[in-house]
Scaffold this motif. Structure first.
Motif, mmCIF file in Angstrom:
data_model
loop_
_atom_site.group_PDB
_atom_site.id
_atom_site.type_symbol
_atom_site.label_atom_id
_atom_site.label_comp_id
_atom_site.label_asym_id
_atom_site.label_seq_id
_atom_site.Cartn_x
_atom_site.Cartn_y
_atom_site.Cartn_z
ATOM 1 N N ARG A 1 -8.155 13.341 -8.804
ATOM 2 C CA ARG A 1 -7.022 12.432 -8.941
ATOM 3 C C ARG A 1 -5.683 13.151 -9.012
ATOM 4 N N LYS A 2 -5.701 14.471 -9.162
ATOM 5 C CA LYS A 2 -4.450 15.221 -9.091
ATOM 6 C C LYS A 2 -4.758 16.647 -8.661
ATOM 7 N N SER A 3 -3.759 17.291 -8.080
ATOM 8 C CA SER A 3 -3.903 18.668 -7.636
ATOM 9 C C SER A 3 -2.524 19.292 -7.534
ATOM 10 N N ALA A 4 -2.423 20.574 -7.901
ATOM 11 C CA ALA A 4 -1.182 21.329 -7.754
ATOM 12 C C ALA A 4 -1.363 22.473 -6.763
ATOM 13 N N ALA A 5 -2.326 22.313 -5.860
ATOM 14 C CA ALA A 5 -2.708 23.395 -4.957
ATOM 15 C C ALA A 5 -1.980 23.280 -3.619
ATOM 16 N N GLY A 6 -0.784 23.847 -3.536
ATOM 17 C CA GLY A 6 -0.102 23.970 -2.255
ATOM 18 C C GLY A 6 0.671 22.740 -1.829
ATOM 19 N N TYR A 7 1.114 22.769 -0.575
ATOM 20 C CA TYR A 7 1.871 21.640 -0.022
ATOM 21 C C TYR A 7 1.011 20.379 -0.029
ATOM 22 N N ASP A 8 1.660 19.232 -0.207
ATOM 23 C CA ASP A 8 0.951 17.954 -0.268
ATOM 24 C C ASP A 8 0.780 17.412 1.153
ATOM 25 N N LEU A 9 -0.228 17.923 1.852
ATOM 26 C CA LEU A 9 -0.445 17.534 3.243
ATOM 27 C C LEU A 9 -0.865 16.079 3.366
ATOM 28 N N THR A 10 -1.566 15.566 2.357
ATOM 29 C CA THR A 10 -1.990 14.162 2.416
ATOM 30 C C THR A 10 -0.785 13.251 2.567
ATOM 31 N N HIS A 11 0.198 13.443 1.713
ATOM 32 C CA HIS A 11 1.342 12.548 1.742
ATOM 33 C C HIS A 11 2.316 12.882 2.870
ATOM 34 N N LEU A 12 2.211 14.060 3.446
ATOM 35 C CA LEU A 12 2.970 14.346 4.658
ATOM 36 C C LEU A 12 2.462 13.489 5.810
ATOM 37 N N GLY B 1 2.269 -4.357 0.530
ATOM 38 C CA GLY B 1 1.983 -5.783 0.605
ATOM 39 C C GLY B 1 2.236 -6.463 -0.720
ATOM 40 N N THR B 2 1.598 -7.611 -0.912
ATOM 41 C CA THR B 2 1.918 -8.430 -2.078
ATOM 42 C C THR B 2 1.439 -7.828 -3.392
ATOM 43 N N ASN B 3 0.439 -6.944 -3.353
ATOM 44 C CA ASN B 3 -0.080 -6.341 -4.590
ATOM 45 C C ASN B 3 0.675 -5.090 -5.034
ATOM 46 N N THR B 4 1.681 -4.692 -4.277
ATOM 47 C CA THR B 4 2.316 -3.395 -4.501
ATOM 48 C C THR B 4 2.929 -3.262 -5.884
ATOM 49 N N VAL B 5 3.503 -4.328 -6.405
ATOM 50 C CA VAL B 5 4.224 -4.245 -7.670
ATOM 51 C C VAL B 5 3.321 -3.745 -8.794
ATOM 52 N N ARG B 6 2.020 -4.005 -8.686
ATOM 53 C CA ARG B 6 1.092 -3.531 -9.722
ATOM 54 C C ARG B 6 0.259 -2.321 -9.289
ATOM 55 N N TYR B 7 -0.217 -2.337 -8.034
ATOM 56 C CA TYR B 7 -1.206 -1.342 -7.621
ATOM 57 C C TYR B 7 -0.647 -0.252 -6.704
ATOM 58 N N GLY B 8 0.572 -0.414 -6.204
ATOM 59 C CA GLY B 8 1.161 0.614 -5.374
ATOM 60 C C GLY B 8 0.886 0.431 -3.886
ATOM 61 N N THR B 9 1.496 1.308 -3.083
ATOM 62 C CA THR B 9 1.383 1.283 -1.627
ATOM 63 C C THR B 9 0.234 2.189 -1.187
ATOM 64 N N MET B 10 0.102 2.376 0.115
ATOM 65 C CA MET B 10 -0.885 3.336 0.610
ATOM 66 C C MET B 10 -0.614 4.732 0.061
ATOM 67 N N ARG B 11 0.642 5.062 -0.153
ATOM 68 C CA ARG B 11 0.987 6.376 -0.687
ATOM 69 C C ARG B 11 0.268 6.641 -2.005
ATOM 70 N N GLU B 12 0.174 5.643 -2.868
ATOM 71 C CA GLU B 12 -0.465 5.817 -4.177
ATOM 72 C C GLU B 12 -1.983 5.621 -4.127
ATOM 73 N N ASN B 13 -2.508 5.139 -3.016
ATOM 74 C CA ASN B 13 -3.925 4.758 -2.979
ATOM 75 C C ASN B 13 -4.774 5.573 -2.022
ATOM 76 N N VAL B 14 -4.221 6.646 -1.464
ATOM 77 C CA VAL B 14 -5.005 7.551 -0.623
ATOM 78 C C VAL B 14 -5.138 8.890 -1.337
ATOM 79 N N LEU B 15 -6.365 9.364 -1.470
ATOM 80 C CA LEU B 15 -6.627 10.641 -2.136
ATOM 81 C C LEU B 15 -6.623 11.807 -1.154
ATOM 82 N N SER B 16 -7.204 11.612 0.011
ATOM 83 C CA SER B 16 -7.247 12.686 0.995
ATOM 84 C C SER B 16 -7.516 12.108 2.379
ATOM 85 N N LEU B 17 -7.277 12.929 3.389
ATOM 86 C CA LEU B 17 -7.430 12.524 4.778
ATOM 87 C C LEU B 17 -8.116 13.616 5.570
ATOM 88 N N THR B 18 -8.808 13.218 6.625
ATOM 89 C CA THR B 18 -9.187 14.137 7.687
ATOM 90 C C THR B 18 -8.267 13.836 8.859
#
Length: 479
Positions: free
Chosen positions: A206-217, A173-190
């Motif tokens: 805020r960061k993890s290197a543990a396995g495939y990135d299922l959140t962003h999939l 949306g309109t704030n993306t240029v500064r704050y990012g999309t949903m991709r940058e603003n979701v930490l985890s999902l059920t």
């Protein structure tokens, strides 16, 4: 701009994916018999409810599901999907119905899972700048809840969309240029998977290197891999000072070049939107504003009082270099809300240019350095076709839309529009861009996926096949 239009391949050599057929009366009756003890009157085949859930806000032809259910919990969603898997019935997740690429249209019937009653804000952790919500929570509901905390959730598509739907379409949306999309603003999902398993895709770190990135999939998967039943999202602190403005230009090129210059010099804009002259005419009429009918930038600065003043001064100097004039500032909250509500209503305003007609919203995104030439070529194309197509753009990230107002009953006009949209997408891909910056794929953009992704599209199909071998999760969308 030299246009090299790639062919739109559908990779005919790839085997078709499994998709369920529309259920027979007996199969549907068996599903209802299985789920009624769980859901009671929260599962229905009432014609009015089916019709409501068979369309979104797009121009695509509606198609109703065979039944609609309203779960209250992740466990209920799991049991619903297990039943659909057992009976081989399609599952279509539904938020509030604001998608515009046909993501919720039930082409093969099936069961629509309406998540609007799963609308609890589970927890807000102000000290960690995050919150956990159910998928039916809307963005305005969350921000209303956050008012006393000094925090806000930044992603703001024009509609009051649900959080689950926003994650599923990778909204921005309109704030993306500064704050990012949903991709940058979701930490985890059920997520409830196609076999009913309940999966937690990550934690709150805020960061993890543990396995495939299922959140962003799952973000942007449009319900084709599973149903999101809970989200943990990032929050941001409300800035000390906010100032909005509009500035007019004699031509679109001047406005776009100002945007490019401001991004390249690192000016920290929070919002920067472009409306062409026709879009401004529509906005003035619909929102009862009095701006000049010229290409206009809507912009906003966030920061300290001193920082906002410095940003505004630097941007004003850039505007002068490219012919900007008629600055109008809005520092009061009420004035800023009026300004941005008018921008969010621009698509509906465009419909008033041809009352009674429908709108087809295009959605390409290109690298910022290619934005000016892509818009220029597109506007020449609009002139050549004679289409009514005001231009709107989240131009700070290279994303722009044309809201084409058309007569569905005019076959010649429909064919002209379809050919125009293909040229537009080809132009974006040739510039290193994408067929959709934020609306998602649904049924509207799926024909372009092979051309955009090449062999990557086959990898996506393989993921879909592995996680949903029956093809019951929102079939026919995206892949």
């Amino acid at each position: 701009m030299t246009e090299t239009h790639p062919p739109f391949s559908t990779t005919a050599s790839a085997p078709p994916m499994r998709q369920p057929r529309r259920p027979s009366a007996a199969t549907l009756a068996a599903l209802l018999a299985d789920l009624t003890p769980l859901l009671g009157d929260r599962i229905t085949t009432a014609p009015g409810i089916l019709e409501q859930h068979g369309h979104d806000e797009s121009w695509h032809h509606p198609a109703a599901p065979d039944a609609v259910c309203f779960p209250h919990s992740t466990q209920e969603v799991s049991r619903v999907i297990r039943a659909c898997s057992h009976h081989n019935i399609a599952v279509i997740p539904y938020g509030v119905g604001t998608s515009i690429e046909g993501q919720i249209i039930a082409e093969r019937g099936g069961l629509c899972v309406d998540l609007s009653r799963m609308n609890a804000i589970v927890e807000v952790r102000a000290e960690d700048l995050d919150a956990t919500v159910q998928p039916g929570v809307t963005r305005t509901q969350l921000n209303h809840h956050l008012r006393a905390t000094g925090l806000f959730f930044s992603v703001d598509p024009g509609a009051d969309a649900s959080m689950g739907g926003m994650a599923s379409t990778r909204a921005s949306g309109t704030n993306t240029v500064r704050y990012g999309t949903m991709r940058e603003n979701v930490l985890s999902l059920t997520v409830v998977m196609a076999d009913g398993r309940i999966v937690q895709t990550g934690g709150r770190a805020r960061k993890s290197a543990a396995g495939y990135d299922l959140t962003h999939l799952m973000i942007g998967a449009e319900g084709t891999l599973g149903i999101i039943t809970e989200l943990t999202v990032k929050l941001h602190g409300l800035p000390e000072a906010i100032s909005s403005a509009t500035v007019a230009f004699d031509d679109v090129a001047g406005a776009v070049n100002t945007v490019i210059a401001s991004i390249q010099c690192g000016l920290p804009l929070a919002r920067i939107e472009l409306l062409d002259a026709l879009a401004m005419k529509a906005v003035n009429q619909y929102s009862r504003l009095t701006h000049g009918e010229k290409p206009t930038l809507f912009l906003e600065f966030h920061g300290t009082h001193a920082g906002v003043r410095e940003q505004a001064k630097a941007f004003a100097e850039l505007c002068q270099d490219f012919g900007g004039s008629d600055f109008a500032w809005a520092t009061l909250e009420e004035d800023r809300q009026t300004l941005w509500q008018a921008r969010h209503d621009a698509a509906y305003a465009a419909k008033q240019l041809r009352p009674g007609m429908e709108f087809w919203a295009t959605d390409i995104c290109v690298p910022i350095s290619r934005l000016a030439e892509c818009i220029a070529a597109t506007q020449l194309d609009v002139q050549a076709t004679g289409l009514t197509a005001p231009l709107l753009g989240h131009v700070g990230d290279g994303n722009f839309h044309l809201v084409v107002i058309f007569d569905r009953d005019n076959q010649d006009e429909l064919e002209t529009l379809a050919a125009f949209n293909q040229r537009l997408v080809a132009r974006a891909l040739a510039a290193g861009g994408t067929c959709t910056g934020e609306h998602g794929v649904g049924i509207g953009k799926r024909e372009y996926m092979a051309s955009e992704h090449g062999d990557g599209w086959e990898v996506m199909r393989s993921i879909k096949q592995a996680l949903d071998p029956q093809g019951i999760m929102n079939p026919g969308k995206l892949v």
